[in-house]
Design a protein around this motif. Structure first.
Motif, PDB file in Angstrom:
ATOM      1  N   TYR A   1       0.805  -1.108  -0.057  1.00  0.00           N
ATOM      2  CA  TYR A   1       0.337  -0.461  -0.239  1.00  0.00           C
ATOM      3  C   TYR A   1       0.582   1.651   0.317  1.00  0.00           C
ATOM      4  N   ARG A   2       2.010   1.452   0.965  1.00  0.00           N
ATOM      5  CA  ARG A   2       3.095   2.365   0.822  1.00  0.00           C
ATOM      6  C   ARG A   2       3.173   2.683  -0.022  1.00  0.00           C
ATOM      7  N   GLU A   3       4.295   1.967  -1.176  1.00  0.00           N
ATOM      8  CA  GLU A   3       4.854   2.055  -1.780  1.00  0.00           C
ATOM      9  C   GLU A   3       3.843   2.072  -2.979  1.00  0.00           C
ATOM     10  N   VAL A   4       2.530   2.175  -3.526  1.00  0.00           N
ATOM     11  CA  VAL A   4       2.067   2.535  -3.742  1.00  0.00           C
ATOM     12  C   VAL A   4       1.453   3.843  -4.327  1.00  0.00           C
ATOM     13  N   ILE A   5       0.894   3.783  -3.021  1.00  0.00           N
ATOM     14  CA  ILE A   5       0.344   5.508  -2.419  1.00  0.00           C
ATOM     15  C   ILE A   5       1.750   6.808  -2.888  1.00  0.00           C
ATOM     16  N   GLU A   6       3.293   6.336  -2.587  1.00  0.00           N
ATOM     17  CA  GLU A   6       4.083   7.324  -2.171  1.00  0.00           C
ATOM     18  C   GLU A   6       4.173   7.492  -3.487  1.00  0.00           C
ATOM     19  N   GLU A   7       4.678   6.408  -4.926  1.00  0.00           N
ATOM     20  CA  GLU A   7       4.313   6.204  -5.938  1.00  0.00           C
ATOM     21  C   GLU A   7       3.784   6.859  -6.716  1.00  0.00           C
ATOM     22  N   TYR A   8       2.510   6.857  -6.443  1.00  0.00           N
ATOM     23  CA  TYR A   8       0.958   7.935  -7.213  1.00  0.00           C
ATOM     24  C   TYR A   8       0.995   8.706  -6.643  1.00  0.00           C
ATOM     25  N   THR A   9       1.984  10.134  -5.724  1.00  0.00           N
ATOM     26  CA  THR A   9       1.404  10.722  -5.418  1.00  0.00           C
ATOM     27  C   THR A   9       2.264  11.709  -5.919  1.00  0.00           C
ATOM     28  N   LYS A  10       3.508  11.002  -6.582  1.00  0.00           N
ATOM     29  CA  LYS A  10       4.138  12.627  -7.362  1.00  0.00           C
ATOM     30  C   LYS A  10       4.048  12.335  -8.888  1.00  0.00           C
ATOM     31  N   GLU A  11       3.650  11.100  -8.840  1.00  0.00           N
ATOM     32  CA  GLU A  11       3.231  11.634 -10.339  1.00  0.00           C
ATOM     33  C   GLU A  11       1.682  12.351 -10.768  1.00  0.00           C
ATOM     34  N   THR A  12       0.595  11.854  -9.482  1.00  0.00           N
ATOM     35  CA  THR A  12      -0.337  13.301  -9.273  1.00  0.00           C
ATOM     36  C   THR A  12      -0.295  14.833  -8.928  1.00  0.00           C
ATOM     37  N   LYS A  13       0.658  14.648  -7.759  1.00  0.00           N
ATOM     38  CA  LYS A  13       1.404  15.843  -7.851  1.00  0.00           C
ATOM     39  C   LYS A  13       1.748  16.746  -8.828  1.00  0.00           C
ATOM     40  N   LYS A  14       2.246  16.830  -9.812  1.00  0.00           N
ATOM     41  CA  LYS A  14       2.584  16.308 -11.489  1.00  0.00           C
ATOM     42  C   LYS A  14       1.528  16.961 -11.942  1.00  0.00           C
ATOM     43  N   LEU A  15       0.973  15.868 -12.083  1.00  0.00           N
ATOM     44  CA  LEU A  15      -0.987  16.509 -13.229  1.00  0.00           C
ATOM     45  C   LEU A  15      -1.663  17.320 -12.878  1.00  0.00           C
ATOM     46  N   SER A  16      -1.536  17.397 -11.089  1.00  0.00           N
ATOM     47  CA  SER A  16      -2.349  18.446 -10.553  1.00  0.00           C
ATOM     48  C   SER A  16      -1.526  20.159 -11.015  1.00  0.00           C
ATOM     49  N   GLU A  17      -0.339  20.286 -11.252  1.00  0.00           N
ATOM     50  CA  GLU A  17       0.653  21.604 -11.106  1.00  0.00           C
ATOM     51  C   GLU A  17       0.256  21.694 -12.623  1.00  0.00           C
ATOM     52  N   ARG A  18       0.411  21.210 -13.388  1.00  0.00           N
ATOM     53  CA  ARG A  18       0.081  20.603 -14.652  1.00  0.00           C
ATOM     54  C   ARG A  18      -1.086  21.638 -14.913  1.00  0.00           C
ATOM     55  N   ILE A  19      -2.448  20.890 -14.758  1.00  0.00           N
ATOM     56  CA  ILE A  19      -3.787  21.989 -14.777  1.00  0.00           C
ATOM     57  C   ILE A  19      -3.747  23.085 -14.113  1.00  0.00           C
ATOM     58  N   LEU A  20      -3.294  23.805 -12.607  1.00  0.00           N
ATOM     59  CA  LEU A  20      -3.217  24.537 -12.384  1.00  0.00           C
ATOM     60  C   LEU A  20      -2.490  25.480 -13.353  1.00  0.00           C
ATOM     61  N   GLY A  21      -1.499  25.357 -14.009  1.00  0.00           N
ATOM     62  CA  GLY A  21      -0.717  26.193 -14.601  1.00  0.00           C
ATOM     63  C   GLY A  21      -1.079  26.189 -15.599  1.00  0.00           C
ATOM     64  N   TYR A  22      -2.047  25.604 -16.227  1.00  0.00           N
ATOM     65  CA  TYR A  22      -3.410  25.665 -17.637  1.00  0.00           C
ATOM     66  C   TYR A  22      -3.850  27.144 -16.302  1.00  0.00           C
ATOM     67  N   LEU A  23      -4.613  26.043 -16.126  1.00  0.00           N
ATOM     68  CA  LEU A  23      -5.414  27.483 -15.279  1.00  0.00           C
ATOM     69  C   LEU A  23      -5.256  29.429 -15.053  1.00  0.00           C
ATOM     70  N   SER A  24      -4.114  29.490 -14.723  1.00  0.00           N
ATOM     71  CA  SER A  24      -3.790  30.097 -14.186  1.00  0.00           C
ATOM     72  C   SER A  24      -3.291  31.325 -15.452  1.00  0.00           C
ATOM     73  N   GLU A  25      -3.367  30.206 -16.613  1.00  0.00           N
ATOM     74  CA  GLU A  25      -2.548  31.255 -17.796  1.00  0.00           C
ATOM     75  C   GLU A  25      -3.595  31.879 -18.376  1.00  0.00           C
ATOM     76  N   GLY A  26      -4.390  30.495 -18.003  1.00  0.00           N
ATOM     77  CA  GLY A  26      -6.269  31.010 -18.378  1.00  0.00           C
ATOM     78  C   GLY A  26      -6.959  32.191 -18.128  1.00  0.00           C
ATOM     79  N   LEU A  27      -6.318  32.206 -16.791  1.00  0.00           N
ATOM     80  CA  LEU A  27      -6.656  33.449 -15.942  1.00  0.00           C
ATOM     81  C   LEU A  27      -5.823  34.832 -16.038  1.00  0.00           C
ATOM     82  N   GLY A  28      -5.218  34.717 -16.981  1.00  0.00           N
ATOM     83  CA  GLY A  28      -4.046  36.233 -17.487  1.00  0.00           C
ATOM     84  C   GLY A  28      -3.288  36.308 -16.552  1.00  0.00           C
ATOM     85  N   LEU A  29      -2.624  35.158 -15.258  1.00  0.00           N
ATOM     86  CA  LEU A  29      -1.725  35.360 -14.356  1.00  0.00           C
ATOM     87  C   LEU A  29      -0.280  33.838 -14.819  1.00  0.00           C
ATOM     88  N   PRO A  30       1.019  34.617 -14.053  1.00  0.00           N
ATOM     89  CA  PRO A  30       1.719  33.542 -14.272  1.00  0.00           C
ATOM     90  C   PRO A  30       1.645  32.187 -14.416  1.00  0.00           C
TER      91      PRO A  30
END
Length: 241
Positions: free
Chosen positions: A129-158
């Motif tokens: 369980y711990r191994e899988v969750i820690e691996e998934y955390t790294k991946e979902t964090k990258k995806l979340s930050e990518r989505i948030l980056g697109y949304l920021s740009e859409g709001l005219g922000l950095p």
């Protein structure tokens, strides 16, 4: 939010509608950003495909969740939410034949940042369980930050604006695994009642069992399962921007 579902039966024309599907592998970043912003503004939810999270990892995530909920109740209660706790972490269950009540069991715990993690609420079984969750955390964090980056740009922000606004590297990421056992009295209970997410964004890993719906244009619409996709829901913190 109280919405009577039986008063908003979707006509066939609306039932055929599906939420946007966004291909993150498109090399035209501006086009992808536009699609993410448009999907967020018009729907508040969308699927992403070619998202970068390995499908074998997603399957392992589903497997450890299933294996946990198959454990005897005594083992699951070893990571239960403490009685009287105002925090949300731990295993919870609500299987009551009461009209309007939920029929579900859940496991909640923080997965990021490391300083916020309390492993007392991470199951020791299944052993991986711990191994899988820690691996998934790294991946979902990258995806979340990518989505948030697109949304920021859409709001005219950095591109880093929303990430920093939500806390930067101190932003808390929470894992919630839901299980909906077969319900002998489905007319009395709900898996999850209508609600909005109070957080920034929600990354949803679904399966082939239907049930997820969204409320749009005064109607409830099914969110169809796409095996290779991840569903992104825009939470209240972003909707107010």
């Amino acid at each position: 939010m109280e919405v009577e579902r039986d008063q908003h039966i979707s006509p066939p024309s609306l039932m055929a509608k599906t939420i946007p599907i966004i291909d993150l592998s498109n090399l035209d970043e501006e086009l992808v950003a536009h699609a993410v912003v448009k999907g967020s503004e018009e729907w508040g939810i969308f699927h992403v495909v070619n998202h970068g999270i390995p499908m074998d990892l997603i399957q392992r995530l589903k497997d450890v969740g299933t294996q946990f909920f198959e454990l005897p109740e005594t083992e699951k209660k070893a990571v239960a939410k403490q009685d009287g706790s105002k925090d949300f972490e731990g295993y919870t269950t609500n299987l009551k034949y009461v009209k309007g009540e939920v029929w579900t069991e859940n496991l909640f715990h923080r997965i990021w940042p490391p300083t916020c993690i309390n492993f007392d609420y991470w199951p020791k079984n299944p052993p991986q369980y711990r191994e899988v969750i820690e691996e998934y955390t790294k991946e979902t964090k990258k995806l979340s930050e990518r989505i948030l980056g697109y949304l920021s740009e859409g709001l005219g922000l950095p591109s880093e604006a929303l990430i920093q606004g939500l806390g930067g590297e101190s932003t808390e990421y929470v894992m919630r695994i839901n299980n909906y056992p077969p319900d002998p009295k489905p007319d009395l209970t709900l898996g999850v009642p209508e609600h909005t997410d109070i957080i920034g964004i929600t990354i949803i890993i679904t399966n082939e069992v239907p049930g997820l719906q969204i409320f749009k244009d005064d109607h409830w619409l099914d969110v169809h399962y796409i095996p290779s996709s991840i569903t992104v829901n825009i939470g209240d913190q972003i909707m107010v921007c």
